[in-house]
Write a protein that holds these residues in place. Structure first.
Motif, PDB file in Angstrom:
ATOM      1  N   PRO A   1     107.760  21.862  80.714  1.00  0.00           N
ATOM      2  CA  PRO A   1     108.323  20.650  79.282  1.00  0.00           C
ATOM      3  C   PRO A   1     108.369  21.970  78.212  1.00  0.00           C
ATOM      4  O   PRO A   1     108.841  21.403  77.606  1.00  0.00           O
TER       5      PRO A   1
ATOM      6  N   CYS B   1      96.427  26.389  79.826  1.00  0.00           N
ATOM      7  CA  CYS B   1      97.856  26.461  79.674  1.00  0.00           C
ATOM      8  C   CYS B   1      98.142  26.797  78.213  1.00  0.00           C
ATOM      9  O   CYS B   1      97.854  26.143  77.091  1.00  0.00           O
TER      10      CYS B   1
ATOM     11  N   CYS C   1     101.905  20.656  74.065  1.00  0.00           N
ATOM     12  CA  CYS C   1     102.661  20.140  75.362  1.00  0.00           C
ATOM     13  C   CYS C   1     103.009  18.957  74.805  1.00  0.00           C
ATOM     14  O   CYS C   1     101.988  17.738  74.855  1.00  0.00           O
TER      15      CYS C   1
ATOM     16  N   ARG D   1     104.183  16.560  77.771  1.00  0.00           N
ATOM     17  CA  ARG D   1     104.046  16.260  78.841  1.00  0.00           C
ATOM     18  C   ARG D   1     102.708  16.318  79.691  1.00  0.00           C
ATOM     19  O   ARG D   1     102.678  15.404  80.429  1.00  0.00           O
ATOM     20  N   ARG D   2     102.011  16.693  78.715  1.00  0.00           N
ATOM     21  CA  ARG D   2     100.800  16.853  80.009  1.00  0.00           C
ATOM     22  C   ARG D   2      99.794  15.496  79.818  1.00  0.00           C
ATOM     23  O   ARG D   2      98.665  14.586  80.161  1.00  0.00           O
TER      24      ARG D   2
ATOM     25  N   LEU E   1      99.816  14.191  82.750  1.00  0.00           N
ATOM     26  CA  LEU E   1      98.552  14.350  84.221  1.00  0.00           C
ATOM     27  C   LEU E   1      97.639  13.231  83.630  1.00  0.00           C
ATOM     28  O   LEU E   1      97.387  12.652  83.196  1.00  0.00           O
TER      29      LEU E   1
ATOM     30  N   PRO F   1      97.790  27.347  84.701  1.00  0.00           N
ATOM     31  CA  PRO F   1      98.518  26.520  85.075  1.00  0.00           C
ATOM     32  C   PRO F   1      98.891  27.312  86.582  1.00  0.00           C
ATOM     33  O   PRO F   1      98.490  28.693  86.792  1.00  0.00           O
TER      34      PRO F   1
ATOM     35  N   ILE G   1     101.973  20.428  86.274  1.00  0.00           N
ATOM     36  CA  ILE G   1     102.615  18.653  86.977  1.00  0.00           C
ATOM     37  C   ILE G   1     103.240  18.733  87.663  1.00  0.00           C
ATOM     38  O   ILE G   1     103.840  19.732  87.577  1.00  0.00           O
TER      39      ILE G   1
HETATM   40  S1  SF4 Z   1     101.078  19.961  81.253  1.00  0.00           S
HETATM   41 FE1  SF4 Z   1      99.725  21.076  80.963  1.00  0.00          FE
HETATM   42  S2  SF4 Z   1     100.481  23.043  82.336  1.00  0.00           S
HETATM   43 FE2  SF4 Z   1     102.429  21.957  82.269  1.00  0.00          FE
HETATM   44  S3  SF4 Z   1     103.065  22.770  80.217  1.00  0.00           S
HETATM   45 FE3  SF4 Z   1     101.966  21.306  79.291  1.00  0.00          FE
HETATM   46  S4  SF4 Z   1     100.160  21.748  78.989  1.00  0.00           S
HETATM   47 FE4  SF4 Z   1     101.313  23.555  80.153  1.00  0.00          FE
END
Ligand code: SF4
Ligand SMILES: Nc1ncnc2c1ncn2[C@@H]1O[C@H](COP(=O)(O)OP(=O)(O)OP(=O)(O)O)[C@@H](O)[C@H]1O
Ligand code: SF4
Ligand SMILES: [Mg+2]
Lengths: 707, 229
Positions: A615, A652, A658, A660-661, A664, A676, A691
């Motif tokens: 991400p 992380c 982030c 994109r988290r 999840l 991670p 992810i």
């Molecule tokens: S989804 Fe979670 S583990 Fe992946 S980059 Fe984003 S914060 Fe980090």
């Protein structure tokens, strides 16, 4: 719903006509800007682009007569809102600058008072100038900070400028510039000092503000990607003249001036890999304003120059409505038919990876495992002073592992402060590691440079961002290059001179440079000397820290080509740091992406620039300014800036920003608590994220070229 | 439809000390009829209009050519600007109707848009801007069918009409209503309909009880306007 076409209605906000600006110097009057004409309407952004010293800033300062003691307008006319600015009293101009024209500079601190809280200095604009009551002013300032998407605006008002990040400082300056609702906003390289992710957000902001406030903007940048993103129209400057002026789409799709065409050819593109391309630098360099050629100013560097070009100085003329060029032959020159001149260099070379599919990759020459470099941070608590408290550490490099096979180039990217430079400094021995292991051709290089064997020092060389810093100003070029040759006994003493000349040739400089001093060299030439020196001892490994970021694009192209060529010839291994993802793509076989002291993704270059992305990599790619207005990028923007490496976020480290988290479960709660795993995506491509790879593979590529 | 959406932002401004001839030149070159006069911080002090620049007939009779020239040369913007109680303004957050009301009542063709506190000039609103709004309101910028229906003054008529068209899945892109001139018992509803043919539209309209088709014509966007989507 509004039927009025934007801009264009009525008079332009500013009209510049045949402007000439000169500086008084010891050598006489230097005409830095000549015959520049343009206009900007309400709600329109005119981008001004060109290499260093082409007069962009001089034009900007000329508009408001900020030229300093030795600069003055010598010709032409500037009409602002229908009234001439030339010859106005200092007092009138001061009022105009306060009320109707605002300026934003590259360094936000030039506009901020370091000893006054942000809120106070912002409010001053309203209370002093407009006699607005204090609390009303505060409300306005807060509103404006929100308008520039400042996180936590109320807190920012209380802070001093040095207590907020560079990107936030620049937002404060932009907010301040807008408080007076100026008709004209002049921005000189406003995002050049910012990280790409922050730059992208600031550029979005500028586009929004232009639309909402109907401001006319003059936006100056040397970066064609940035210009493509913010401008409606673009003016290209060369050696003090405007050489082309057109709507942004037209300029990039159909550039008509050979200089514009050349600029676009020397840019590395995100889509171009190491195997597929050679950049095409423009030969020669920008002439100094007091040493202009007699005819067309671009003639000495132009591939199309002919007799007529030397006889007269072309005027800026309209090729068609809205598209102007200052070239005699713009109508006939066909950029598509251009071929590199025979003497430019070799054609694209094959992939440098000796082992293609199937074969074993060559053994790693550099092995780094769990490397840590911590800086001791003076603890703020009183116990710390007594040595009793816990010592704080800035974890600049924290548990980094990778291996580089012989002859390959590993590019390292990431925002400023992510630890790229510390990593390289540790490897070269300028910092001592706090843990982990680094070995280089079997030698442990965990020692500082002063304790290393000469043999290792010789095999491990470095090219720096700023060549000046490493050059002794009292030695000639020849002496600078001779030093490593003698020290490492590369050639017998009698052959040193010949070897220096060979190296000079290798970096495309002739023998004459032998006796020159650093001050007699341009930036690009100095960087070539730096490269010649680094490669003089035929090292096995060369570490490059932003070697081209201080250079103009046409020079950058030449230096990049050169680095690639020498590296291939000598089969040198390279580590190459750059904040510019297009440059890294161009030069690297493999790429590592760093965030807050850690590598978050690593693999072959082509794998890094396509899904599945980490991400963070995805956000970086979404932010890169691309010099092509038809290319679309996913609108992914990172919030805030890189957190302090003193107390990196748990789990992380990217979880605070982030985008994109949320893919999840529970909005990525796991990211906050658990580190991670490393996921293998095949072919040596690994990424560090919770992810599942399947999900990441399904995401769309961030950069889409239009069909 | 607020003043701030239709005003011209960043109007050309002038300072009170300037000569009248400067104001005249600026207005002629820029083709504008209203020139707000501001002090430090863009605070509104007055307004120069074309009429204010014209020499009054009674003065004209008493001056010869040379005197007129000298008279003009000495005159500053502050001398001729509209000021005090004659100076009308509007807030950027006012509605266009409010602005129109001020302009009609005082027989003026333009209003400086000012922000309190401090009366800071943020724009200018003129008759032209109101006409642009009218044009927008009537959907004149897109191609379609312009329909005028005369309906009785009672609840539910509006809904009947909208539903009849909506049921067909056609689009209504603009709509307005005025009391029928000289007939207080009726309203004229004007609407702009698209995505249908003339005959089918006529069929539907004829089928609405108690409503009368006053006019139906096809309109195209004005030549200068943006192309219809
Ligand atoms: S989804 Fe979670 S583990 Fe992946 S980059 Fe984003 S914060 Fe980090
Ligand atoms: N104060 C000064 N006195 C003398 N010459 C100057 C002065 N400022 C600028 N120049 C010269 O004027 C020319 C134009 O400089 P300017 O700073 O406008 O270029 P620029 O396009 O903004 O460059 P950059 O991209 O490096 O900011 C250069 O040759 C520069 O050396
Ligand atoms: S005028 Fe001649 S030298 Fe100048 S850009 Fe055109 S072709 Fe080249
Ligand atoms: Mg500059």
């Amino acid at each position: 719903m509004h039927s009025r076409p934007p801009g264009k209605i009525g008079q332009p906000v500013i009209r510049v006509d045949q402007l000439g600006i000169a500086y008084e110097t010891r050598q006489g009057l230097v005409h830095a800007v000549r015959e520049v004409s343009f206009e900007i309407h309400r709600g329109e952004t005119l981008g001004l682009v060109g290499e260093s010293g082409c007069g962009k800033s001089t034009v900007a300062y000329g508009l408001v007569n900020y030229l300093g003691r030795n600069g003055r307008i010598v010709r032409g006319e500037i009409q602002f809102q229908g009234q001439s600015l030339v010859g106005r009293s200092e007092e009138e101009l001061r009022r105009l600058r306060g009320d109707q024209i605002s300026m934003v500079f590259q360094d936000p601190m030039t506009s901020l008072n370091p000893v006054m809280p942000v809120g106070e200095q912002m409010a001053e604009v309203l209370t002093v100038h407009r006699a607005m009551p204090k609390d009303e002013a505060r409300t306005r300032c807060l509103e404006m900070l929100r308008r520039v998407y400042m996180p936590d605006p109320a807190k920012v008002l209380e802070r001093y400028p040095h207590q907020i990040s560079g990107g936030q400082q620049q937002r404060v300056v932009i907010a301040m510039a807008l408080l007076n609702n100026p008709a004209l906003l002049v921005m000189d390289e406003p995002t050049t000092a910012l990280d790409v992710t922050v730059e992208a957000a600031v550029l979005d902001l500028i586009a929004d503000l232009r639309r909402d406030f109907d401001t006319a903007i003059l936006f100056i940048s040397h970066n064609l990607g940035v210009i493509a993103r913010v401008s409606n129209r673009v003016g290209v400057m060369y050696a003090g003249e405007l050489v082309e002026l057109a709507a942004v789409d037209e300029l990039f799709a159909d550039p008509r001036h050979p200089y514009t065409q050349g600029l676009l050819r020397c840019l590395p593109r995100l889509g171009r890999s190491k195997a597929s391309s050679l950049l095409h630098p423009i030969r020669g360099r920008v002439p100094a304003p007091d040493r202009l050629p007699p005819g067309c100013v671009f003639e000495p560097r132009c591939d199309y120059a002919r007799q007529a070009c030397r006889a007269e100085r072309p005027a800026l003329r309209a090729l068609r409505p809205g598209h102007h060029t200052r070239c005699l032959f713009s109508d006939e020159i066909d950029a598509a038919a251009w071929a590199p001149p025979a003497d430019e260099g070799r054609p694209a070379v094959a992939d440098s990876r000796p082992a293609a599919a199937g074969g074993d990759p060559p053994a790693p020459i550099l092995n780094v495992a769990g490397l840590k470099t911590y800086y001791r941070h003076p603890s703020a608590s009183p116990l710390g002073v007594l040595g009793l408290g816990q010592t704080d550490y800035v974890k600049a490099v924290d548990n980094v592992s990778f291996a580089v096979p012989k002859g390959r180039t590993l590019g390292i990217v990431g925002e400023s402060g992510c630890g790229k430079s510390t990593l390289i400094k540790t490897l070269i021995g300028l910092e001592s590691p706090s843990g982990g292991r680094a070995d280089f051709i079997g030698f442990d290089i965990n020692r500082r440079v002063s304790q290393r064997d000469l043999a290792i020092i010789r095999e491990l060389q470095m090219v720096f961002q700023n060549p000046d810093a490493t050059m002794n100003p009292s030695y000639t070029v020849g002496q600078q290059i001779e030093r490593p040759l003698r020290r490492f006994k590369i050639v017998p003493p009698a052959q040193v001179h010949a070897e220096v000349v060979r190296l000079l040739r290798a970096v495309k400089l002739d023998e004459h440079y032998y006796d020159r001093f650093p001050r007699q060299l341009s930036g690009g030439e100095k960087q070539r000397i730096g490269i010649a020196r680094a490669f003089a001892g035929r090292p096995d490994l060369v570490l490059c820290d932003e070697p081209v970021s201080a250079l103009d694009v046409s020079v950058q192209a030449a230096v990049l080509n050169l680095l690639m060529e020498i590296q291939r010839e000598q089969n040198t291994t390279m580590l190459f740091i750059s904040h510019d993802l297009s440059v890294v793509r161009f030069l690297s076989d493999d790429v590592a992406v760093m965030y807050l002291g850690q590598i978050v993704e690593i693999g072959p270059a082509e794998a890094i620039y396509a899904p599945p992305y980490h991400p963070y990599t995805e956000s970086l790619l979404a932010a890169v300014p691309i010099p092509d207005p038809t290319v679309e990028q996913e609108p992914i923007r990172l919030e805030g800036s890189v957190p302090s490496p003193l107390h990196p976020p748990s789990g992380c480290r990217f979880h605070t920003r982030c985008p994109r988290r949320n893919l999840l479960p529970a909005g990525g709660q796991i990211c906050e608590t658990t580190e991670p795993p490393w996921q293998e995506a095949g072919g040596g491509h690994r990424l560090y994220c919770h992810i599942p790879l399947e999900t990441l593979r399904g995401l769309a590529p961030v950069v889409k070229a239009q069909a | 439809m607020l003043v701030k959406d239709y005003m011209t932002r960043h109007p050309i401004l002038i300072e009170p000390r300037k000569h009248v001839t400067d104001a005249q030149r600026v207005m002629t070159e820029a083709g504008i009829r209203h020139l707000p006069v501001v002090g430090d911080g863009k605070r509104l002090l007055g307004l120069v209009t074309r009429q204010r620049l014209a020499i009054q007939p009674h003065q004209l009779a008493s001056l010869d050519v040379w005197e007129i020239t000298r008279y003009l040369a000495d005159l500053t913007v502050a001398d001729v600007m509209v000021k005090g109680p004659d100076l009308h303004t509007i807030s950027p957050d006012a509605t266009l109707e409010e602005a129109a009301d001020v302009m009609i009542r005082h027989k003026i063709s333009g209003l400086p848009v000012v922000e309190a506190p401090g009366n800071i000039v943020v724009g200018i609103l003129t008759e032209t801007d109101l006409l642009i709004e009218l044009q927008d309101l009537l959907g004149a910028v897109d191609a379609g069918w312009r329909v005028v229906m005369r309906v009785p003054d009672r609840p539910g008529e509006f809904r009947k009409l909208v539903r009849a068209i909506g049921d067909k899945g056609w689009g209504i892109m603009a709509m307005g209503s005025v009391r029928t001139p000289k007939d207080p018992k009726h309203w004229d509803l004007i609407l702009k309909v698209r995505w249908c043919g003339r005959e089918e539209l006529l069929d539907v309209l004829r089928g609405i009880p108690d409503q009368e088709i006053v006019d139906l014509r096809e309109t195209r966007p004005p030549a200068a306007g943006p192309a219809a989507g």
